[in-house]
Design a protein around this motif. Structure first.
Motif, PDB file in Angstrom:
ATOM      1  N   LEU A  80       0.790  -1.010   0.015  1.00 18.36           N
ATOM      2  CA  LEU A  80      -0.022  -0.052  -0.184  1.00 18.36           C
ATOM      3  C   LEU A  80       0.891   1.386   0.013  1.00 18.36           C
ATOM      4  CD1 LEU A  80      -3.223   1.287  -0.079  1.00 18.36           C
ATOM      5  CD2 LEU A  80      -2.796   1.123   2.709  1.00 18.36           C
ATOM      6  N   SER A 117      -5.308   7.895   3.431  1.00 17.15           N
ATOM      7  CA  SER A 117      -4.141   6.793   3.689  1.00 17.15           C
ATOM      8  C   SER A 117      -4.432   5.941   4.926  1.00 17.15           C
ATOM      9  CB  SER A 117      -3.016   7.230   3.914  1.00 17.15           C
ATOM     10  OG  SER A 117      -2.604   7.837   2.857  1.00 17.15           O
ATOM     11  N   LEU A 146      -5.576   1.658   4.588  1.00 24.45           N
ATOM     12  CA  LEU A 146      -5.232   0.846   5.310  1.00 24.45           C
ATOM     13  C   LEU A 146      -6.052  -0.144   6.138  1.00 24.45           C
ATOM     14  CD1 LEU A 146      -2.546  -0.815   6.035  1.00 24.45           C
ATOM     15  CD2 LEU A 146      -2.066   1.020   7.807  1.00 24.45           C
ATOM     16  N   LEU A 190      -8.189  -2.289   3.889  1.00 20.12           N
ATOM     17  CA  LEU A 190      -7.460  -3.319   3.479  1.00 20.12           C
ATOM     18  C   LEU A 190      -7.159  -4.374   4.543  1.00 20.12           C
ATOM     19  CD1 LEU A 190      -5.923  -4.682   1.245  1.00 20.12           C
ATOM     20  CD2 LEU A 190      -3.779  -3.284   2.052  1.00 20.12           C
ATOM     21  N   VAL A 246       3.242  -1.391   3.975  1.00 20.80           N
ATOM     22  CA  VAL A 246       2.751   0.091   3.871  1.00 20.80           C
ATOM     23  C   VAL A 246       4.340   0.711   3.404  1.00 20.80           C
ATOM     24  CG1 VAL A 246       1.988   2.041   4.757  1.00 20.80           C
ATOM     25  CG2 VAL A 246       1.107  -0.160   5.468  1.00 20.80           C
ATOM     26  N   LEU A 261      -2.706   0.538  -3.875  1.00 21.32           N
ATOM     27  CA  LEU A 261      -2.697  -0.882  -3.528  1.00 21.32           C
ATOM     28  C   LEU A 261      -2.119  -1.717  -4.792  1.00 21.32           C
ATOM     29  CD1 LEU A 261      -2.977  -3.045  -1.294  1.00 21.32           C
ATOM     30  CD2 LEU A 261      -5.028  -3.458  -2.297  1.00 21.32           C
TER      31      LEU A 261
END
Length: 99
Positions: free
Chosen positions: A14, A23, A27, A30, A46, A67
């Motif tokens: 990511l 952001s 995350l 995800l 990340v 991603l």
């Protein structure tokens, strides 16, 4: 799950630009999708492009958050905060598209 082997470890990257709400949402989304669909068969890396801008070139990152699914192939990219679960799962080839 659409994989040849159930024990495949999914490698996901990511790309973000700092600690922004978008952001953080990407995350969180995800992680939620991975826990629900891949259990312990994934790793999330990340990459903050404010700290490591040179890493954007390798995966041809033009926008953040992005991603990138590295493994299993084929490589896939999804741009945005990943809030559309169906789009993310189909885009990553975790779930087939509904016809």
């Amino acid at each position: 799950m659409i994989t040849e082997e159930k024990d495949t470890i999914w490698e996901l990257r990511l790309y973000v630009a700092g600690n922004t709400p978008k952001s953080n949402l990407a995350l969180a989304n995800l992680k939620k999708y991975c826990e629900a669909n891949l259990k312990d068969n994934y790793v999330i890396e990340v990459i903050d492009l404010l700290i490591h801008p040179q890493l954007a070139e390798g995966d041809q990152i033009l926008a953040v958050p992005t991603l990138v699914k590295k493994v299993p192939e084929p490589i896939r990219k999804i741009i945005g905060d990943l809030s559309n679960e169906e789009k993310v799962l189909v885009g990553l080839n975790i779930r087939p598209a509904n016809k």
